[in-house]
Enzyme design. Structure first.
Site, PDB file in Angstrom:
ATOM      1  N   LEU A  13      96.848 -16.028  65.337  1.00 44.64           N
ATOM      2  CA  LEU A  13      97.519 -14.948  64.490  1.00 44.64           C
ATOM      3  C   LEU A  13      97.745 -13.854  65.315  1.00 44.64           C
ATOM      4  CD1 LEU A  13      95.460 -15.331  61.209  1.00 44.64           C
ATOM      5  CD2 LEU A  13      98.012 -15.709  61.493  1.00 44.64           C
ATOM      6  N   ASP A  53      85.526  -7.350  74.344  1.00 43.24           N
ATOM      7  CA  ASP A  53      84.613  -8.174  73.384  1.00 43.24           C
ATOM      8  C   ASP A  53      84.122  -7.273  72.345  1.00 43.24           C
ATOM      9  OD1 ASP A  53      82.643  -9.553  72.067  1.00 43.24           O
ATOM     10  OD2 ASP A  53      81.412 -10.365  74.015  1.00 43.24           O
ATOM     11  N   ASN A  79      91.735  -7.837  64.446  1.00 43.20           N
ATOM     12  CA  ASN A  79      92.151  -9.170  64.226  1.00 43.20           C
ATOM     13  C   ASN A  79      90.980 -10.218  64.693  1.00 43.20           C
ATOM     14  OD1 ASN A  79      93.930 -11.611  63.990  1.00 43.20           O
ATOM     15  ND2 ASN A  79      93.333 -11.879  66.053  1.00 43.20           N
ATOM     16  N   TYR A 155      81.028 -16.368  56.205  1.00 40.65           N
ATOM     17  CA  TYR A 155      82.501 -16.199  56.592  1.00 40.65           C
ATOM     18  C   TYR A 155      83.129 -15.324  55.515  1.00 40.65           C
ATOM     19  CZ  TYR A 155      87.517 -16.007  57.623  1.00 40.65           C
ATOM     20  OH  TYR A 155      88.791 -15.693  58.128  1.00 40.65           O
ATOM     21  N   LYS A 159      84.097 -11.192  55.014  1.00 34.25           N
ATOM     22  CA  LYS A 159      85.466 -10.761  54.864  1.00 34.25           C
ATOM     23  C   LYS A 159      85.736  -9.938  53.712  1.00 34.25           C
ATOM     24  CE  LYS A 159      87.629 -12.426  58.240  1.00 34.25           C
ATOM     25  NZ  LYS A 159      88.246 -11.479  59.249  1.00 34.25           N
ATOM     26  N   THR A 188      96.221 -22.853  61.877  1.00 27.29           N
ATOM     27  CA  THR A 188      95.655 -22.206  63.121  1.00 27.29           C
ATOM     28  C   THR A 188      94.673 -23.147  63.649  1.00 27.29           C
ATOM     29  OG1 THR A 188      94.284 -20.641  62.141  1.00 27.29           O
ATOM     30  CG2 THR A 188      96.590 -20.139  62.576  1.00 27.29           C
TER      31      THR A 188
END
Length: 230
Positions: A13, A53, A79, A155, A159, A188
């Site tokens: 992405l 990083d 991103n 995860y 988010k 992806t």
């Protein structure tokens, strides 16, 4: 001319976002942890490379110094993200959580702290945080949506945190446009190319927010179809 910085821009992405924004006339700084891969990706698209990083305060500070010296940025696209371990929920550890949050959440905090002073020099300062429908309470409770099927505590919760950070930073920085973009289930490396959207479709919301020239609402959460439920 608009200058944009994208974290994690050497593939997927981030790379497609860079390609589209360069095509739209942006000068794009493409960051990556790996200098060789990052430079190769930037050279291929005509972008500028900066090693970065997001889990390292020192690395973020060096990148900010480099970019400030070169004239600064108008748009920051956060991103970079990691999926984290895929073990059963009962086997996840606090160390696992720290690893995921260090990139997905703390990385955004590091980036905004370092780049907010630089963005304030722009006439159209913009921050785009890449979040996920997997962090949407509405989406994960809807059996008609793909997010309903996913069990990934670290995860998904990271988010959710990204989306709330977006709202809070939007309130803290009323002079900026700070919004969150959900790419949707995109094919992806992140999901073994199992997503049903193309990478171009997956970057629609990101590109939309990055090309508003400092106009429009702030503190919102959108996908490629418009404002999304959180």
């Amino acid at each position: 001319m608009t200058t944009t910085l994208i974290t994690g821009a050497n593939k997927s992405l981030g790379h497609e976002t860079a390609r589209r924004l360069i095509e739209a006339g942006h000068t794009v700084w493409m960051s990556a942890r790996d200098p060789e891969r990052g430079q190769r990706a930037a050279d291929a698209l005509g972008g500028r490379f900066v090693q970065l990083d997001v889990t390292s305060d020192a690395s973020v500070a060096r990148a900010a110094e480099t970019i400030a010296a070169a004239g600064g940025i108008d748009v920051l696209i956060n991103n970079a993200g990691v999926l984290g371990p895929t073990r059963p929920a009962a086997e996840l550890t606090a160390e696992d959580a720290l690893s995921v949050y260090d990139t997905n959440v703390f990385g955004i905090i590091r980036m905004i702290r370092a780049f907010a002073p630089i963005l304030r020099r722009s006439t159209a300062p913009t921050i785009v945080n890449v979040t996920s429908g997997l962090g949407s309470f509405s989406a994960v409770h809807d059996p008609e949506r793909v997010e309903f099927e996913v069990l990934a505590p670290l995860y998904t919760s990271s988010k959710s945190a990204v989306t709330m950070l977006t709202v809070q930073y939007a309130r803290a920085f009323p002079e900026m446009r700070v919004n969150a973009a959900d790419p949707g289930y995109t094919a992806t490396d992140f999901n073994g190319h199992g997503g049903h959207q193309t990478v171009q479709e997956g970057t629609d919301a990101i590109v939309e927010l990055a090309t508003r020239d400092g106009k429009g609402p702030t503190g919102t959460y959108i996908d490629r179809f418009g404002v999304a439920p959180f």
